[in-house]
Write a protein that holds these residues in place. Sequence first.
Motif, PDB file in Angstrom:
ATOM      1  N   UNK A 108       0.354  -1.189  -0.197  1.00  0.00           N
ATOM      2  CA  UNK A 108      -0.001   0.069   0.017  1.00  0.00           C
ATOM      3  C   UNK A 108       1.113   1.105   0.196  1.00  0.00           C
ATOM      4  N   UNK A 109       1.544   1.324   0.418  1.00  0.00           N
ATOM      5  CA  UNK A 109       2.707   2.419   1.036  1.00  0.00           C
ATOM      6  C   UNK A 109       3.378   2.550  -0.653  1.00  0.00           C
ATOM      7  N   UNK A 110       3.897   1.885  -1.192  1.00  0.00           N
ATOM      8  CA  UNK A 110       4.311   2.061  -2.545  1.00  0.00           C
ATOM      9  C   UNK A 110       3.433   2.524  -3.211  1.00  0.00           C
ATOM     10  N   UNK A 111       2.291   2.038  -3.391  1.00  0.00           N
ATOM     11  CA  UNK A 111       1.408   1.845  -4.445  1.00  0.00           C
ATOM     12  C   UNK A 111       0.548   3.511  -4.071  1.00  0.00           C
ATOM     13  N   UNK A 112       0.692   4.048  -2.988  1.00  0.00           N
ATOM     14  CA  UNK A 112      -0.345   5.268  -2.497  1.00  0.00           C
ATOM     15  C   UNK A 112       0.988   5.971  -2.218  1.00  0.00           C
ATOM     16  N   UNK A 113       1.543   6.902  -3.054  1.00  0.00           N
ATOM     17  CA  UNK A 113       2.699   7.853  -2.159  1.00  0.00           C
ATOM     18  C   UNK A 113       2.284   8.641  -1.205  1.00  0.00           C
ATOM     19  N   UNK A 114       1.224   9.199  -0.974  1.00  0.00           N
ATOM     20  CA  UNK A 114       0.962  10.316   0.432  1.00  0.00           C
ATOM     21  C   UNK A 114       0.718   9.557   0.741  1.00  0.00           C
ATOM     22  N   UNK A 115       0.704   8.273   1.341  1.00  0.00           N
ATOM     23  CA  UNK A 115       0.008   7.243   2.957  1.00  0.00           C
ATOM     24  C   UNK A 115       0.941   6.971   3.796  1.00  0.00           C
ATOM     25  N   UNK A 116       1.470   7.073   5.379  1.00  0.00           N
ATOM     26  CA  UNK A 116       1.801   7.098   6.094  1.00  0.00           C
ATOM     27  C   UNK A 116       0.659   5.815   6.789  1.00  0.00           C
ATOM     28  N   UNK A 117       1.915   4.942   7.274  1.00  0.00           N
ATOM     29  CA  UNK A 117       1.177   4.325   8.320  1.00  0.00           C
ATOM     30  C   UNK A 117       2.241   3.396   9.496  1.00  0.00           C
ATOM     31  N   UNK A 118       1.548   3.551  11.046  1.00  0.00           N
ATOM     32  CA  UNK A 118       1.766   2.972  11.750  1.00  0.00           C
ATOM     33  C   UNK A 118       1.634   1.932  11.686  1.00  0.00           C
ATOM     34  N   UNK A 119       3.008   0.950  12.302  1.00  0.00           N
ATOM     35  CA  UNK A 119       2.894  -1.419  12.156  1.00  0.00           C
ATOM     36  C   UNK A 119       2.734  -0.977  13.857  1.00  0.00           C
ATOM     37  N   UNK A 120       0.820  -1.036  14.253  1.00  0.00           N
ATOM     38  CA  UNK A 120       1.448  -2.160  15.629  1.00  0.00           C
ATOM     39  C   UNK A 120       1.577  -2.977  16.600  1.00  0.00           C
ATOM     40  N   UNK A 121       3.393  -3.100  16.891  1.00  0.00           N
ATOM     41  CA  UNK A 121       3.075  -4.147  17.216  1.00  0.00           C
ATOM     42  C   UNK A 121       4.105  -5.269  17.623  1.00  0.00           C
ATOM     43  N   UNK A 122       4.955  -6.837  18.134  1.00  0.00           N
ATOM     44  CA  UNK A 122       5.280  -7.218  18.451  1.00  0.00           C
ATOM     45  C   UNK A 122       7.465  -6.346  17.461  1.00  0.00           C
TER      46      UNK A 122
END
Length: 336
Positions: free
Chosen positions: A27-41
């Motif tokens: 998704x990050x590669x597909x949508x240049x404006x997107x920012x993600x926070x992955x929550x986990x270990x």
Amino acid sequence: MSAPIIAVDAMGGDFGPHCIVPASLACLAEIPSLHLVLVGQESLLEELIARHSGVDRSRLRIEHAAEVIGMAERPSQALRGKPDSSMRLALELLRDGKAQACVSAGNTGALMALSRYVLKTLPGIDRPAMVTAIPTARGHCHLLDLGANVDCSAEHLYQFALMGVVAAEALGVERPRVALLNVGTENVKGNQQVKLAASLLQQAQGLNYIGFIEGDGLYRGDADVVVCDGFVGNILLKSSEGLAAMIAARIEALFRASLRARLLGLLALPLLRRLQRELGPVQRNGASFLGLQGIVVKSHGAAAPEAFQSAIRLALAEVRENLPQRLHGRLEHLLL
């Protein structure tokens, strides 16, 4: 608007981070404006991310969570016993304004309970409802509730209808046709809750309520918003998915039955693939929790990476539509 940030419960679902990490990176590669926070270990997530090259870490952050909510855990246990779970911390990022949406493939009951506790519901709404787009002969309709609320009063069904209308309007449906799912279309059919909900909807100003609808009418596209309790909605959704998978398997088996059938299958393959894209759950994965003070999208627990991407895209679309604020504005008027 500023760059959208979506918090992802990276530990939820049947496959956990082994599915969610590649889906998020795609998704990050597909949508240049997107920012993600992955929550986990953190250590596990870093290990999985390192397997991929060219990751833009300026748009990807990891928030460590020491605990994971199991798919079979009781919602009460998740609510009281796991304050450091990936699901809860992802929702708290949304509550604190550090993200604009949350996506999880985790335990539905736990997500419902934690969302209500952490985010609260919009004024006038007692319970959030899960909604998704169901393919029909005329396009699609919005079906809610899908399992968040097994037991519903007439007032709850009425609120679900109002929220479904606003969601449909946000996606460009003008004057959405609203119907209650029932065992018949006659006014005398149905249980007491459905009959009372029908009375409330008939009295509502500004709603295009068309009455009761049966399951076949839903798939004909007779309504744009179809309302039921979560017990019925979840059974309908899972039965539809199972039927679609069975039909696809039967068609594939028929095309493999003989050389002539295989040749016919090759000719029909482009059409079948197009139909699979339009009707398959991969492209439609993701159900929104309407009625919360924030955007929460529930992915199917067994979603593969491509399907989980669809859930992230849905959350992004709702961020761009500012759906909770639109709901609040419309419901404030409709619930007067």
